[in-house]
Design an enzyme around this catalytic site. Sequence first.
Site, PDB file in Angstrom:
ATOM      1  N   ASP A   1      20.439  57.132  20.119  1.00 20.58           N
ATOM      2  CA  ASP A   1      19.926  55.853  20.494  1.00 20.58           C
ATOM      3  C   ASP A   1      20.782  54.893  21.328  1.00 20.58           C
ATOM      4  OD1 ASP A   1      19.041  52.959  21.687  1.00 20.58           O
ATOM      5  OD2 ASP A   1      18.985  52.793  18.783  1.00 20.58           O
TER       6      ASP A   1
ATOM      7  N   ASP B   1      18.073  59.652  12.465  1.00 22.39           N
ATOM      8  CA  ASP B   1      17.192  58.538  13.489  1.00 22.39           C
ATOM      9  C   ASP B   1      17.949  57.637  13.689  1.00 22.39           C
ATOM     10  OD1 ASP B   1      14.302  56.976  13.974  1.00 22.39           O
ATOM     11  OD2 ASP B   1      15.072  55.927  12.262  1.00 22.39           O
ATOM     12  N   HIS B   2      18.335  56.752  14.997  1.00 19.30           N
ATOM     13  CA  HIS B   2      18.272  56.351  15.111  1.00 19.30           C
ATOM     14  C   HIS B   2      20.184  56.469  15.709  1.00 19.30           C
ATOM     15  CE1 HIS B   2      16.076  53.047  17.074  1.00 19.30           C
ATOM     16  NE2 HIS B   2      15.218  53.156  15.710  1.00 19.30           N
TER      17      HIS B   2
ATOM     18  N   GLY C   1      11.714  46.783  12.297  1.00 18.28           N
ATOM     19  CA  GLY C   1      11.961  45.059  10.757  1.00 18.28           C
ATOM     20  C   GLY C   1      10.393  44.827  10.173  1.00 18.28           C
TER      21      GLY C   1
HETATM   22  O1  G3H Z   1      12.993  54.328  13.993  1.00 18.15           O
HETATM   23  C1  G3H Z   1      12.886  54.020  12.982  1.00 18.15           C
HETATM   24  C2  G3H Z   1      11.119  53.055  12.489  1.00 18.15           C
HETATM   25  O2  G3H Z   1      11.929  52.982  14.246  1.00 18.15           O
HETATM   26  C3  G3H Z   1      11.131  52.046  12.057  1.00 18.15           C
HETATM   27  O3  G3H Z   1      10.929  50.967  12.016  1.00 18.15           O
HETATM   28  O4  G3H Z   1      11.439  49.681   9.638  1.00 18.15           O
HETATM   29  O5  G3H Z   1       9.886  48.557  11.842  1.00 18.15           O
HETATM   30  O6  G3H Z   1       9.702  49.665  10.525  1.00 18.15           O
HETATM   31  P1  G3H Z   1      10.314  49.894  10.977  1.00 18.15           P
HETATM   32 ZN    ZN Z   2      13.548  52.478  14.694  1.00 16.21          ZN
END
Ligand code: G3H
Ligand code: ZN
Length: 347
Positions: A110, A88-89, A210
């Site tokens: 990203d 992720d990211h 977040g």
């Molecule tokens: O990539 C992970 C998400 O976009 C999580 O976002 O922490 O706001 O649920 P969040």
């Molecule tokens: Zn995210």
Amino acid sequence: MPLVDERELLKPALAEGRAVGAFNANNMEMVQAFVWAAEEMTQELGKPVDLIIQLSPGASKYAGWALGAGMVKIASGESKVRVALNLDHATEIGEVQKALDNGFTAALFDGSSLPMEKNVKLTRQVVQMCHAQGVPVEAELGKIPKIEDYFDSNGIAHLRGLSAPESVKIMREKAGESVDKLMAKPEDVERFVEQTGIDFLAAAFGSIHGVWDDIWPVRVDRLVAIQERTRLPLVSHGSSGILMSPQDAQEKGIKLVAGEGTLLDAIKTGGVSKVNVATILSIAFIDGFVGAHQQKPSEKDFRKLGAPGRDRVKEKVKEYMRLFAGRPRKPAEAGKKDSTADLGAPE
Ligand code: G3H
Ligand code: ZN
């Protein structure tokens, strides 16, 4: 079963107008909670519930790349649930290489902080290296900001103490215009998808990373305009903060303005097939763990605190899975207690 290619989960989801949950893990208890939630929901719904487990570069460094990925592989191998493991990211090519070396079955690059041309160039490079190993790639267009871009920790603590409509009002005033400006532009979609060769698109449509609870409406009109320009599965980021359903909006007293909608609308009408959730699960674990400790401050067995944390996460994930299957929670389920009170952990 062994980890599966994320395309195997998202292509049918898109065709059937549903979504697969992509949940961020930070420890062993969270990995267990996700897999157990999918197993229990498979029973409850009477059909297989797929799962994407995500590790960020930060989580991978925290656990160690091999141990983090290894935990997910073993949990998947012991279960009948179809699980994909996504990085992720990632913001650096080296992080993507680490994921490939450790058997991830998808990666998000990203480049949303970069100028468009650089984002396209690096994303294409990531696609080439991942596709060479049969791994699909997600990329971000527009920018999904984080709540900390608008409020400091005192401001966030203040918002968390307010009612949902009050928080949303202040967030709209302070962040609304900026979040709108950062959304992906429909006219950029075709060129971005074509020039990069990506498999899934994380297009910004008004969410914020977040946020501590599901209170924030998103721009489903923008999502629909984006969806009209690509046949790729779309990804919802910052989903912890997004209102779950129109029923949820009504219960919380949040009025949607024209063009806005909820997570359910994004799935049903906007082509969202992957829903990323992290913050709300982290909070659930902390609440369960700390709550158990407050009940018994003398407790020194970690497992008796970890298990209630894990239960909280599992119940939250099941709520999302129910929503994705078209069965939003009922008001009665919203206040249901978890097993925090039961401090009996497995030996
Ligand atoms: O990539 C992970 C998400 O976009 C999580 O976002 O922490 O706001 O649920 P969040
Ligand atoms: Zn995210």
